[in-house]
Design a protein around this motif. Structure first.
Motif, PDB file in Angstrom:
ATOM      1  N   LYS A   1       0.831  -1.212   0.000  1.00 52.89           N
ATOM      2  CA  LYS A   1       0.000   0.000   0.000  1.00 52.89           C
ATOM      3  C   LYS A   1       0.864   1.260   0.000  1.00 52.89           C
ATOM      4  CE  LYS A   1      -4.066  -1.856   2.354  1.00 52.89           C
ATOM      5  NZ  LYS A   1      -4.855  -1.812   3.590  1.00 52.89           N
ATOM      6  N   ALA A   2       1.973   1.240   0.744  1.00 52.95           N
ATOM      7  CA  ALA A   2       2.866   2.394   0.795  1.00 52.95           C
ATOM      8  C   ALA A   2       3.503   2.636  -0.580  1.00 52.95           C
ATOM      9  CB  ALA A   2       3.944   2.174   1.854  1.00 52.95           C
ATOM     10  N   HIS A   3       3.862   1.561  -1.279  1.00 53.12           N
ATOM     11  CA  HIS A   3       4.429   1.699  -2.623  1.00 53.12           C
ATOM     12  C   HIS A   3       3.414   2.302  -3.588  1.00 53.12           C
ATOM     13  CE1 HIS A   3       8.391  -0.123  -2.358  1.00 53.12           C
ATOM     14  NE2 HIS A   3       7.901  -1.077  -1.610  1.00 53.12           N
ATOM     15  N   ILE A   4       2.189   1.821  -3.517  1.00 52.74           N
ATOM     16  CA  ILE A   4       1.140   2.318  -4.407  1.00 52.74           C
ATOM     17  C   ILE A   4       0.863   3.794  -4.121  1.00 52.74           C
ATOM     18  CG2 ILE A   4      -1.287   2.071  -5.050  1.00 52.74           C
ATOM     19  CD1 ILE A   4       0.507  -0.131  -6.117  1.00 52.74           C
ATOM     20  N   LYS A   5       0.806   4.159  -2.835  1.00 50.66           N
ATOM     21  CA  LYS A   5       0.563   5.559  -2.471  1.00 50.66           C
ATOM     22  C   LYS A   5       1.692   6.442  -2.986  1.00 50.66           C
ATOM     23  CE  LYS A   5      -0.418   8.501   1.535  1.00 50.66           C
ATOM     24  NZ  LYS A   5       0.260   9.643   1.025  1.00 50.66           N
ATOM     25  N   ALA A   6       2.932   6.004  -2.872  1.00 50.02           N
ATOM     26  CA  ALA A   6       4.071   6.790  -3.366  1.00 50.02           C
ATOM     27  C   ALA A   6       3.987   6.959  -4.884  1.00 50.02           C
ATOM     28  CB  ALA A   6       5.386   6.105  -2.978  1.00 50.02           C
ATOM     29  N   GLU A   7       3.566   5.908  -5.600  1.00 53.09           N
ATOM     30  CA  GLU A   7       3.406   5.996  -7.053  1.00 53.09           C
ATOM     31  C   GLU A   7       2.342   7.023  -7.423  1.00 53.09           C
ATOM     32  OE1 GLU A   7       4.179   3.910  -9.957  1.00 53.09           O
ATOM     33  OE2 GLU A   7       5.882   2.965  -8.991  1.00 53.09           O
ATOM     34  N   LYS A   8       1.207   6.972  -6.748  1.00 53.23           N
ATOM     35  CA  LYS A   8       0.108   7.904  -7.046  1.00 53.23           C
ATOM     36  C   LYS A   8       0.511   9.340  -6.740  1.00 53.23           C
ATOM     37  CE  LYS A   8      -3.877   4.876  -6.637  1.00 53.23           C
ATOM     38  NZ  LYS A   8      -5.127   4.607  -5.941  1.00 53.23           N
ATOM     39  N   ASP A   9       1.195   9.553  -5.601  1.00 51.75           N
ATOM     40  CA  ASP A   9       1.624  10.900  -5.236  1.00 51.75           C
ATOM     41  C   ASP A   9       2.625  11.448  -6.251  1.00 51.75           C
ATOM     42  OD1 ASP A   9      -0.011  10.748  -3.059  1.00 51.75           O
ATOM     43  OD2 ASP A   9       1.605  10.300  -1.619  1.00 51.75           O
ATOM     44  N   SER A  10       3.564  10.623  -6.673  1.00 48.55           N
ATOM     45  CA  SER A  10       4.562  11.098  -7.635  1.00 48.55           C
ATOM     46  C   SER A  10       3.928  11.343  -8.997  1.00 48.55           C
ATOM     47  CB  SER A  10       5.718  10.107  -7.750  1.00 48.55           C
ATOM     48  OG  SER A  10       5.265   8.861  -8.232  1.00 48.55           O
ATOM     49  N   ALA A  11       2.871  10.590  -9.353  1.00 46.45           N
ATOM     50  CA  ALA A  11       2.174  10.822 -10.616  1.00 46.45           C
ATOM     51  C   ALA A  11       1.440  12.162 -10.582  1.00 46.45           C
ATOM     52  CB  ALA A  11       1.193   9.689 -10.899  1.00 46.45           C
ATOM     53  N   LYS A  12       0.936  12.567  -9.419  1.00 38.78           N
ATOM     54  CA  LYS A  12       0.256  13.866  -9.296  1.00 38.78           C
ATOM     55  C   LYS A  12       1.252  15.021  -9.382  1.00 38.78           C
ATOM     56  CE  LYS A  12      -3.562  12.257  -6.437  1.00 38.78           C
ATOM     57  NZ  LYS A  12      -4.119  12.239  -5.075  1.00 38.78           N
ATOM     58  N   VAL A  13       2.444  14.846  -8.819  1.00 38.43           N
ATOM     59  CA  VAL A  13       3.435  15.910  -8.748  1.00 38.43           C
ATOM     60  C   VAL A  13       4.247  16.013 -10.042  1.00 38.43           C
ATOM     61  CG1 VAL A  13       5.489  16.662  -7.466  1.00 38.43           C
ATOM     62  CG2 VAL A  13       3.558  15.705  -6.255  1.00 38.43           C
ATOM     63  N   TRP A  14       4.323  14.972 -10.825  1.00 41.15           N
ATOM     64  CA  TRP A  14       5.190  14.931 -12.005  1.00 41.15           C
ATOM     65  C   TRP A  14       4.948  16.081 -12.989  1.00 41.15           C
ATOM     66  CZ3 TRP A  14       5.244  14.554 -17.275  1.00 41.15           C
ATOM     67  CH2 TRP A  14       6.447  14.193 -17.857  1.00 41.15           C
ATOM     68  N   PRO A  15       3.685  16.413 -13.350  1.00 39.35           N
ATOM     69  CA  PRO A  15       3.499  17.502 -14.316  1.00 39.35           C
ATOM     70  C   PRO A  15       4.063  18.837 -13.848  1.00 39.35           C
ATOM     71  CG  PRO A  15       1.486  16.235 -14.127  1.00 39.35           C
ATOM     72  CD  PRO A  15       2.406  15.750 -13.063  1.00 39.35           C
TER      73      PRO A  15
END
Length: 131
Positions: free
Chosen positions: A21-35
């Motif tokens: 779950k922590a890995h998935i949350k980190a992926e989602k957060d980085s996808a939001k910040v990437w742009p």
């Protein structure tokens, strides 16, 4: 992978699930910040694509005549290969058996005449200098 091979220690499935779950949350957060961090790269890439399409359109010209492919050589003008002489019966006769016939020799255009040169003579050293 190494954890699945260990059989002596019991697996804690709840802990493994929390890590996932922590890995998935980190992926989602980085996808939001990437742009906001790296979004400029998409514009640069689109510009590069547009420029490369323009350059490809500009470079579409007919190749010069000397780059065009030549027509095929007609079969009557091609190099003719004659039949081989019979294979010798002994291994001694096998050595050089094709080159003994003048029409099968590799030097079609005559012998190669290169002068023999000595490295020692080029350097003006005596011939027994490397003995």
């Amino acid at each position: 992978m190494a954890d699945s091979q260990r059989t002596s220690e019991p697996l804690n499935f709840v802990h493994q699930d929390e890590i996932w779950k922590a890995h998935i949350k980190a992926e989602k957060d980085s996808a939001k910040v990437w742009p906001s961090k790296w979004g400029f790269l998409t514009e640069v890439y689109k510009e590069h694509e547009r420029e490369s399409v323009k350059l490809k359109e500009k470079s579409r010209v007919e190749p010069p005549r000397h780059h065009a492919s030549r027509p095929l050589t007609p079969p009557e003008k091609q190099e003719q290969v004659g039949p081989s002489p019979p294979v010798p019966q002994t291994t001694q006769g096998f050595i050089g058996w094709r080159s003994a016939h003048p029409h099968l020799q590799l030097e079609k255009y005559g012998m190669v005449h290169h002068g023999r040169r000595s490295f020692l003579k080029e350097l003006d050293w005596p011939l027994n200098a490397c003995i």
